[in-house]
Design a protein around this motif. Structure first.
Motif, short mmCIF file in Angstrom:
data_model
loop_
_atom_site.label_atom_id
_atom_site.label_comp_id
_atom_site.label_asym_id
_atom_site.label_seq_id
_atom_site.Cartn_x
_atom_site.Cartn_y
_atom_site.Cartn_z
N VAL A 171 -36.23 17.46 30.20
CA VAL A 171 -35.17 16.77 29.47
C VAL A 171 -35.08 15.34 30.01
CG1 VAL A 171 -33.32 17.53 31.04
CG2 VAL A 171 -32.76 16.83 28.70
N VAL A 173 -32.63 12.03 30.06
CA VAL A 173 -31.25 11.60 29.83
C VAL A 173 -31.22 10.07 29.74
CG1 VAL A 173 -28.93 11.47 30.81
CG2 VAL A 173 -30.22 13.62 30.92
N ALA A 225 -26.99 7.39 22.45
CA ALA A 225 -27.79 8.13 21.47
C ALA A 225 -28.99 7.33 20.95
CB ALA A 225 -26.89 8.57 20.32
N ALA A 229 -31.63 7.42 23.57
CA ALA A 229 -32.18 8.76 23.71
C ALA A 229 -33.19 9.05 22.59
CB ALA A 229 -31.06 9.80 23.69
N ARG A 232 -37.16 9.84 22.79
CA ARG A 232 -37.81 10.98 22.13
C ARG A 232 -39.05 10.52 21.36
NH1 ARG A 232 -35.73 15.85 20.56
NH2 ARG A 232 -33.57 15.12 20.63
N ASP A 262 -36.78 17.73 25.42
CA ASP A 262 -35.54 17.38 24.73
C ASP A 262 -34.96 16.12 25.37
OD1 ASP A 262 -33.55 17.52 22.85
OD2 ASP A 262 -32.63 19.35 23.64
N SER A 318 -31.04 13.87 26.01
CA SER A 318 -29.60 14.05 26.10
C SER A 318 -28.97 12.73 26.55
CB SER A 318 -29.27 15.15 27.11
OG SER A 318 -27.86 15.29 27.26
N ASP A 341 -26.06 13.21 28.39
CA ASP A 341 -25.11 13.82 29.31
C ASP A 341 -25.81 14.22 30.62
OD1 ASP A 341 -23.14 15.23 30.61
OD2 ASP A 341 -22.65 16.52 28.89
N ALA A 376 -26.95 17.75 31.64
CA ALA A 376 -28.22 18.37 31.24
C ALA A 376 -29.13 18.59 32.44
CB ALA A 376 -28.92 17.48 30.20
#
Length: 288
Positions: free
Chosen positions: A37, A39, A43, A46, A50, A78, A80, A82, A85
């Motif tokens: 993940v 972080v 958004a 992020a 990705r 993934d 995030s 936050d 995570a």
């Protein structure tokens, strides 16, 4: 797809920061079989992270690095916004910009989310691992993992041991690097470690030669590529790394090691003009 018990890397890995380096680190661990993940601060960042990772994974499939489909890889990845995570991660690698206060704050915030058995690493290319460790609650579980750009293609990771790093962690870090298909170079904490100290020293002298009119950037780079078998000339590499990044490292090394690492005025002027290398479209070479 590798079973968890077959992995030579931690099963669950977190990466703080999804820029070029962070995305590359995530890419490497996904290919090695870890659940990863990333972080980021918001958004949009992020989602950009990705896209970088998925694009890189797709290129690995196209090149035959991974014998499978993209879906198998993206299932292990993934993003995030936050820090929570990271709560179930076995290892988190920090890859935020090379700024002391930012790194100290980020590492402390990450550590607060981790289980007591989890490990934490920094991808810093020059800042003191001892000093960063001293800002943490569990310094024995912290180490430097200095990856090189581009991470998926580079075969080197500098494992930087602090005086606090546990023997278990020192051994584990070398195993992780082997599991990524890369070679660990182990160094004790020192300004610039081994790679940045030598790399920046060569780059600064090359920049001084341009400043003094000794030769053109192209001829200086060709001399090192053809005469010394460098895969890339020091000025072209500075463009890849970013003049602003190398300026920051040089200023830190000057503060620790003296005036031999003083940045040339040409370097300062180029950064002030926004000529940062590939990412800005212009550095010692024009990429527009």
């Amino acid at each position: 797809m590798a079973e968890i018990h077959d992995l030579k890397v931690p099963a669950r890995v977190g990466v703080l920061g999804g820029g070029r380096m962070g995305a590359g680190i995530a890419h490497a661990f996904v290919l090695a079989g870890a659940q990863v993940v990333v972080v980021e601060r918001d958004a949009p960042s992020a989602e950009a992270a990705r896209e970088r990772v998925v694009r890189g994974l797709a290129q690995s499939i196209e090149r035959g690095v991974f014998d499978g489909n993209l879906g198998e890889l993206t299932e292990r990845f993934d993003v995030s916004v936050d820090y929570a995570a990271f709560a179930d991660r076995d290892l988190v690698v920090e890859a935020v910009p090379e700024n002391w206060d930012l790194k100290v704050s980020a590492l402390s915030d990450v550590e607060a989310q981790l289980s007591e058995s989890a490990y934490l690493a920094s991808n810093t290319s020059s800042l003191s691992i001892d000093g960063l460790a001293e800002a943490l609650e569990r310094p024995s579980q912290f180490i430097g993992l200095h990856f090189f750009n581009p991470v998926p293609a580079s075969k080197l990771v500098e494992v930087v041991q602090s005086k606090y790093s546990s023997e278990e962690l020192k051994t584990a870090a070398r195993t992780w690097v082997d599991g990524l298909g890369k070679t660990p170079v182990v160094v004790n904490d020192a300004p610039g470690f081994a790679s940045s100290r030598l790399g920046v020293a060569i780059a600064l002298e090359a920049i001084r030669m341009v400043e003094e009119g000794v030769a053109s950037p192209d001829d200086i780079d060709n001399a090192m590529v053809l005469g010394y078998k460098f895969p890339m000339g020091p000025l072209a590499l500075t463009d890849v790394v970013g003049l602003d990044v190398r300026l920051g490292i040089a200023e830190y090394l000057e503060s620790q090691l003296g005036e031999r690492f003083a940045p040339p005025q040409l370097m300062r002027d180029m950064v002030a003009r926004g000529e940062l290398g590939r990412k800005s479209g212009k550095g010692f070479y024009d990429y527009s």
